[in-house]
Scaffold this active site. Structure first.
Site, PDB file in Angstrom:
ATOM      1  N   ASN A 129      34.703 -30.396  41.223  1.00  0.00           N
ATOM      2  CA  ASN A 129      33.532 -29.945  41.980  1.00  0.00           C
ATOM      3  C   ASN A 129      32.824 -28.837  41.211  1.00  0.00           C
ATOM      4  O   ASN A 129      33.220 -27.672  41.265  1.00  0.00           O
ATOM      5  CB  ASN A 129      33.963 -29.455  43.368  1.00  0.00           C
ATOM      6  CG  ASN A 129      32.779 -29.239  44.289  1.00  0.00           C
ATOM      7  OD1 ASN A 129      31.627 -29.425  43.879  1.00  0.00           O
ATOM      8  ND2 ASN A 129      33.048 -28.859  45.526  1.00  0.00           N
ATOM      9  N   ASN A 178      25.976 -28.542  46.419  1.00  0.00           N
ATOM     10  CA  ASN A 178      25.517 -29.924  46.607  1.00  0.00           C
ATOM     11  C   ASN A 178      26.530 -30.791  47.364  1.00  0.00           C
ATOM     12  O   ASN A 178      26.345 -31.993  47.483  1.00  0.00           O
ATOM     13  CB  ASN A 178      25.125 -30.574  45.267  1.00  0.00           C
ATOM     14  CG  ASN A 178      26.323 -30.849  44.367  1.00  0.00           C
ATOM     15  OD1 ASN A 178      27.473 -30.699  44.789  1.00  0.00           O
ATOM     16  ND2 ASN A 178      26.060 -31.255  43.131  1.00  0.00           N
ATOM     17  N   ASP A 179      27.600 -30.182  47.873  1.00  0.00           N
ATOM     18  CA  ASP A 179      28.600 -30.975  48.605  1.00  0.00           C
ATOM     19  C   ASP A 179      27.962 -31.682  49.797  1.00  0.00           C
ATOM     20  O   ASP A 179      28.371 -32.772  50.178  1.00  0.00           O
ATOM     21  CB  ASP A 179      29.745 -30.087  49.104  1.00  0.00           C
ATOM     22  CG  ASP A 179      30.596 -29.553  47.958  1.00  0.00           C
ATOM     23  OD1 ASP A 179      30.243 -29.806  46.796  1.00  0.00           O
ATOM     24  OD2 ASP A 179      31.610 -28.883  48.241  1.00  0.00           O
ATOM     25  N   GLY A 238      33.350 -33.727  47.420  1.00  0.00           N
ATOM     26  CA  GLY A 238      32.423 -32.800  46.764  1.00  0.00           C
ATOM     27  C   GLY A 238      32.411 -32.846  45.243  1.00  0.00           C
ATOM     28  O   GLY A 238      31.682 -32.082  44.604  1.00  0.00           O
ATOM     29  N   ASP A 275      31.415 -33.832  41.517  1.00  0.00           N
ATOM     30  CA  ASP A 275      30.058 -34.122  41.074  1.00  0.00           C
ATOM     31  C   ASP A 275      29.952 -34.218  39.548  1.00  0.00           C
ATOM     32  O   ASP A 275      30.937 -34.008  38.826  1.00  0.00           O
ATOM     33  CB  ASP A 275      29.080 -33.072  41.630  1.00  0.00           C
ATOM     34  CG  ASP A 275      29.569 -31.647  41.388  1.00  0.00           C
ATOM     35  OD1 ASP A 275      30.066 -31.382  40.286  1.00  0.00           O
ATOM     36  OD2 ASP A 275      29.459 -30.813  42.310  1.00  0.00           O
ATOM     37  N   ASP A 291      30.501 -54.671  38.675  1.00  0.00           N
ATOM     38  CA  ASP A 291      31.432 -54.866  39.784  1.00  0.00           C
ATOM     39  C   ASP A 291      31.412 -56.330  40.235  1.00  0.00           C
ATOM     40  O   ASP A 291      30.408 -57.020  40.083  1.00  0.00           O
ATOM     41  CB  ASP A 291      30.976 -53.956  40.940  1.00  0.00           C
ATOM     42  CG  ASP A 291      31.966 -53.904  42.069  1.00  0.00           C
ATOM     43  OD1 ASP A 291      33.108 -53.489  41.833  1.00  0.00           O
ATOM     44  OD2 ASP A 291      31.603 -54.278  43.208  1.00  0.00           O
ATOM     45  N   GLU A 346      33.907 -57.120  36.014  1.00  0.00           N
ATOM     46  CA  GLU A 346      35.157 -56.977  36.757  1.00  0.00           C
ATOM     47  C   GLU A 346      35.580 -58.353  37.257  1.00  0.00           C
ATOM     48  O   GLU A 346      34.978 -58.896  38.174  1.00  0.00           O
ATOM     49  CB  GLU A 346      34.994 -56.030  37.952  1.00  0.00           C
ATOM     50  CG  GLU A 346      36.295 -55.825  38.697  1.00  0.00           C
ATOM     51  CD  GLU A 346      36.140 -55.554  40.193  1.00  0.00           C
ATOM     52  OE1 GLU A 346      37.087 -55.075  40.803  1.00  0.00           O
ATOM     53  OE2 GLU A 346      35.069 -55.856  40.763  1.00  0.00           O
TER      54      GLU A 346
END
Ligand code: CA
Length: 627
Positions: free
Chosen positions: A149, A154-155, A174, A176, A340, A369
């Site tokens: 974090n 910005n959490d 949180g 980042d 993905d 994937e």
């Protein structure tokens, strides 16, 4: 009929009166009865000098689809516009003219001969710095919410529904982009040479949004991770340290709170209406006996009810997604894309996507994937596959799930004709099914699977055997964050438990595992093991460029080599639980005859003679051969 001048004047006046009234009605109609808005323009910009000079711009806003588009520019030519059953969208095809200079051009939106909206669209200068990733690399996989974090402010974001709650294993914690940038020297020091983050784009979902796979804006980094500029800065900071950057993308679905889901661009933008889920059986894509029923369920079924299934057979959506991936490569200077759920979207679309991206960036690595249990199904998805018939995915790389399963089982099993080390042997023996097995991605776990330390029963001997194979066998190893400190985690407890916070990533953490003083003995033992092999492998030609040669397991031991013309590495695995084994090296002479001695790269011990080697129970030796 004739008129006097006065009559003509009167009639002209009458006509003029009528005309003014008509004009007023006309003006009031266009000014007040229909409003025209522009809320979004995507892609937000483009570049000059692209190999493909065509671009399709999606414009979203109230009634904008009812306008006529006009572009007067020396940079681009308007080719065509497309409207749909939703008047709030218009799609503008343009061609960037050869030799066009960067800068802005104006798009006018006209209704009844009046410009009702205009937009200045930017074409930027294209800068090229292209490289992909390969088996020269070890990729470090980070779940961005769970690593470090960097910015507490910005959490939470007023604009985002889910708030941070570090006590909830499935909540947002949180982590980042700034936190990751702060730890890039740690990642690099560990011996990693590439970084793959789970998706960082906006996931404005009410809950369970931290993992990033429910994208609600394809062009915007989630504010709780940072900004687009932060992501670009991450890329620059990676490249300064010779780390490559791989972006995780998802074309199969988006989050149900995606802005365009709330006002669908067209009725066929999605596959069905959540009336059925996928069967998750990627095998049907290659299965020659599959039914249309199963194939349709696989491709058109929803992944989960909060992830609407995108219909890439809509050509506007297909172009939207393809351009989105190119935009990110160009914007953030990416080295690779990890796609993905590769087998879930329409396979013809996926091939077009990969081909288009590689036309623009011939050296980029595109990794799909492919969560498939068997080698042939996996091999099917690599470009120029010998087992895919007419189908070419145009992907350079796929995920080696068969090796993952083998590595999760082999050291826990007793030897039989097919079990124990034979699990590994038979995976590698099937490499003839791949177009290029050296380019496939290998791993012992990831963000969806049991932590490997848990999978081997927290047995450090088994753990080291698995990690050593990962770092020395053919393929491109992906290393899941915190595996270097032997983090445990059981997928059956919930995904939050295999995606725990890296200790020390948060300012108030009681432990700080980013430095040796903060790690306990077990963590340091693992860290030192991994960093030693990973840093050594960077400059070892046999591992990074060499071929693979193995010998049939005997007495629960397995020996394989990586080699080039002038270098070789011997890896020995002893899967016996009871006692050490002495291995007669005579049977390996076809490769050993060129070498006189060796060095155990884990212990630094010198091996003077290559006649026999004694190896401890449940252990691995990595021996660099010397002439
Ligand atoms: Ca934060």
């Amino acid at each position: 009929m004739t008129y006097k001048i006065s009559e003509i004047n009167a009639k002209t006046k009458q006509f003029a009166k009528k005309a003014i009234v008509l004009l007023l009605i006309f003006v009031s109609n266009s000014a007040f009865s229909q409003e025209f808005e522009i809320n979004r323009v995507e892609p937000p910009n483009w570049w000059v000098g692209m190999n493909n000079s065509e671009l399709q711009i999606m414009v979203y806003g109230k009634n904008i689809g009812n306008t006529i588009v006009e572009i007067k520019s020396d940079k681009v030519r308007l080719v065509k516009t497309h409207t749909t059953d939703n008047p709030n969208y218009i799609f503008i095809d343009i061609k960037v003219l050869y030799g066009a200079k960067s800068g802005f051009f104006q798009i006018n939106f006209i209704d009844k001969y009046r410009i009702v909206q205009k937009y200045k669209y930017e074409l930027k200068e294209r800068k090229n710095r292209e490289r992909g990733f390969s088996q020269e690399d070890v990729v470090y996989l980070i779940m961005p919410d769970r690593f470090a974090n960097g910015i507490r402010e910005n959490d939470n974001s007023d604009l985002m529904l889910e708030k941070a709650d570090r006590n909830n294993p499935n909540g947002r914690h949180g982590g980042d982009i700034q936190g990751i940038i702060n730890k890039l020297d740690y990642v690099s020091g560990l011996g990693m040479t590439a970084l793959w983050l789970n998706p960082v784009l906006e996931n404005n979902m009410p809950e369970y949004s931290y993992h990033g796979y429910s994208i609600t804006d394809f062009y915007k980094v989630d504010p709780r991770h940072g900004s687009n500029e932060d992501y670009k800065r991450l890329s620059q900071e990676c490249h300064k340290r010779d780390l490559k950057l791989i972006m995780d993308m998802i074309f199969n679905h988006c989050g149900s709170n995606h802005w365009f889901i709330k006002d669908l661009p067209s009725k066929d933008w999605l596959n069905n209406d959540a009336s059925f889920n996928t069967n998750y059986r990627g095998s049907v894509v290659a299965d020659p006996h599959t039914s249309e029923y199963d194939k349709n369920k696989m491709t058109a079924g929803w992944f989960v009810s909060t992830m609407p299934d995108l219909n890439q057979h809509n050509p506007l959506l297909a172009k939207y997604l393809i351009q989105n991936s190119i935009w990110w490569v160009q914007y953030a200077d990416l080295d690779g894309i990890r796609m993905d759920t590769q087998p879930y979207p329409y396979k013809d679309f996926m091939a077009t996507w990969a081909k288009t991206v590689r036309t623009e960036y011939p050296n980029i690595t595109l990794l799909g994937e492919t969560w498939l249990q068997k080698v042939p199904f996996t091999a099917y998805f690599q470009s120029k596959s010998p087992v895919s018939g007419d189908y070419d995915s145009h992907l350079n790389s796929v995920t080696d799930f068969p090796l993952y399963y083998a590595l999760n089982q082999a050291f826990n099993e007793n030897e039989t004709w097919t079990d124990g080390l034979f699990k590994l042997y038979y995976v590698f023996a099937q490499d003839f099914l791949y177009a290029d097995a050296s380019q496939i991605v290998t791993f012992v776990d990831n963000h969806d699977l049991n932590r490997y330390f848990t999978a081997v029963g927290e047995d450090m001997n088994k753990y080291k055997m698995g990690l050593a194979v990962l770092l020395t066998a053919r393929g491109i190893p992906v290393f899941y964050y915190a595996d270097e400190i032997a983090m445990a985690g059981n997928e059956h407890d919930g995904h939050g438990f295999i995606r725990k916070d890296f200790p020390g990533g948060w300012g108030n953490d009681s432990t700080y595992s980013f430095v040796s003083q903060g790690r306990n003995a077990l963590q340091n033992e693992t860290y030192n093991f991994v960093s030693k092999i990973a840093n050594w492998r960077k400059t070892n030609d046999a591992i990074t460029k060499g071929k693979f040669l193995h010998f049939i397991p005997e007495n629960n031991t397995y020996v394989y080599f990586r080699y080039t013309e002038n270098s070789a590495v011997m890896v020995i695995l002893n899967n016996n639980n009871d006692e050490e084994r002495t291995i007669d090296l005579t049977r390996f002479q076809e490769i050993l005859k060129k070498y006189k001695s060796g060095k155990n790269i884990i212990t630094d011990e010198k091996i003077d003679k290559l006649d026999k080697i004694t190896i401890n129970k449940k252990s691995v030796m990595i021996i660099e051969l010397e002439k």
